[in-house]
Design a protein around this motif. Structure first.
Motif, PDB file in Angstrom:
ATOM      1  N   THR A 177      42.718  19.047  83.455  1.00  0.00           N
ATOM      2  CA  THR A 177      42.549  17.605  83.340  1.00  0.00           C
ATOM      3  C   THR A 177      41.523  17.221  82.286  1.00  0.00           C
ATOM      4  N   VAL A 178      40.687  18.144  81.874  1.00  0.00           N
ATOM      5  CA  VAL A 178      39.707  17.878  80.829  1.00  0.00           C
ATOM      6  C   VAL A 178      40.389  18.086  79.483  1.00  0.00           C
ATOM      7  N   ALA A 179      40.232  17.124  78.593  1.00  0.00           N
ATOM      8  CA  ALA A 179      40.824  17.239  77.261  1.00  0.00           C
ATOM      9  C   ALA A 179      40.324  18.510  76.581  1.00  0.00           C
ATOM     10  N   PHE A 180      41.199  19.131  75.822  1.00  0.00           N
ATOM     11  CA  PHE A 180      40.844  20.366  75.126  1.00  0.00           C
ATOM     12  C   PHE A 180      39.602  20.179  74.260  1.00  0.00           C
ATOM     13  N   GLY A 181      39.537  19.081  73.518  1.00  0.00           N
ATOM     14  CA  GLY A 181      38.378  18.831  72.657  1.00  0.00           C
ATOM     15  C   GLY A 181      37.080  18.802  73.436  1.00  0.00           C
ATOM     16  N   ARG A 182      37.077  18.106  74.546  1.00  0.00           N
ATOM     17  CA  ARG A 182      35.863  18.027  75.380  1.00  0.00           C
ATOM     18  C   ARG A 182      35.524  19.381  75.996  1.00  0.00           C
ATOM     19  N   TRP A 183      36.547  20.094  76.441  1.00  0.00           N
ATOM     20  CA  TRP A 183      36.326  21.427  77.001  1.00  0.00           C
ATOM     21  C   TRP A 183      35.686  22.328  75.954  1.00  0.00           C
ATOM     22  N   ASP A 216      44.097  17.159  72.035  1.00  0.00           N
ATOM     23  CA  ASP A 216      44.719  18.364  72.562  1.00  0.00           C
ATOM     24  C   ASP A 216      44.593  19.457  71.494  1.00  0.00           C
ATOM     25  N   PRO A 217      45.051  20.672  71.780  1.00  0.00           N
ATOM     26  CA  PRO A 217      44.908  21.746  70.794  1.00  0.00           C
ATOM     27  C   PRO A 217      45.543  21.421  69.438  1.00  0.00           C
ATOM     28  N   GLU A 218      46.684  20.739  69.435  1.00  0.00           N
ATOM     29  CA  GLU A 218      47.317  20.416  68.150  1.00  0.00           C
ATOM     30  C   GLU A 218      46.500  19.400  67.368  1.00  0.00           C
ATOM     31  N   ALA A 219      45.846  18.462  68.038  1.00  0.00           N
ATOM     32  CA  ALA A 219      44.974  17.502  67.356  1.00  0.00           C
ATOM     33  C   ALA A 219      43.797  18.230  66.711  1.00  0.00           C
TER      34      ALA A 219
END
Length: 80
Positions: free
Chosen positions: A11-17, A46-49
């Motif tokens: 649930t945590v955005a990839f960028g924040r993680w 997300d990872p693609e961003a």
């Protein structure tokens, strides 16, 4: 019981993680350090961003392997 496609993703955005990753002892550390220093880093991405952002920054090819490793770890996290 609900059938929700997001149940299998963290649930945590990839960028924040990624920004929270510290002292791992692997090359994700370098990626996370660079992300924290980058004011334009896609925190809610997300990872693609993140990959797209790195391509725009003309990042070195090795950094994309670190993104892949980080993405694998992120996906293996328990949903919160």
């Amino acid at each position: 019981m609900t059938d929700n496609a997001t149940d299998s993703e963290p649930t945590v955005a990839f960028g924040r993680w990624l920004l929270d990753q510290r002292d791992r002892g692997d090359w994700v550390d370098g990626l996370a350090d660079a992300a924290r220093a980058d004011r334009t880093f896609p925190k809610n991405g997300d990872p693609e961003a993140v990959r797209s952002h790195l391509r725009k920054q003309q990042a070195d090819g090795d950094i994309f392997q670190a993104v892949e490793d980080a993405e694998n770890d992120w996906q293996s996290q328990e949903p919160r």
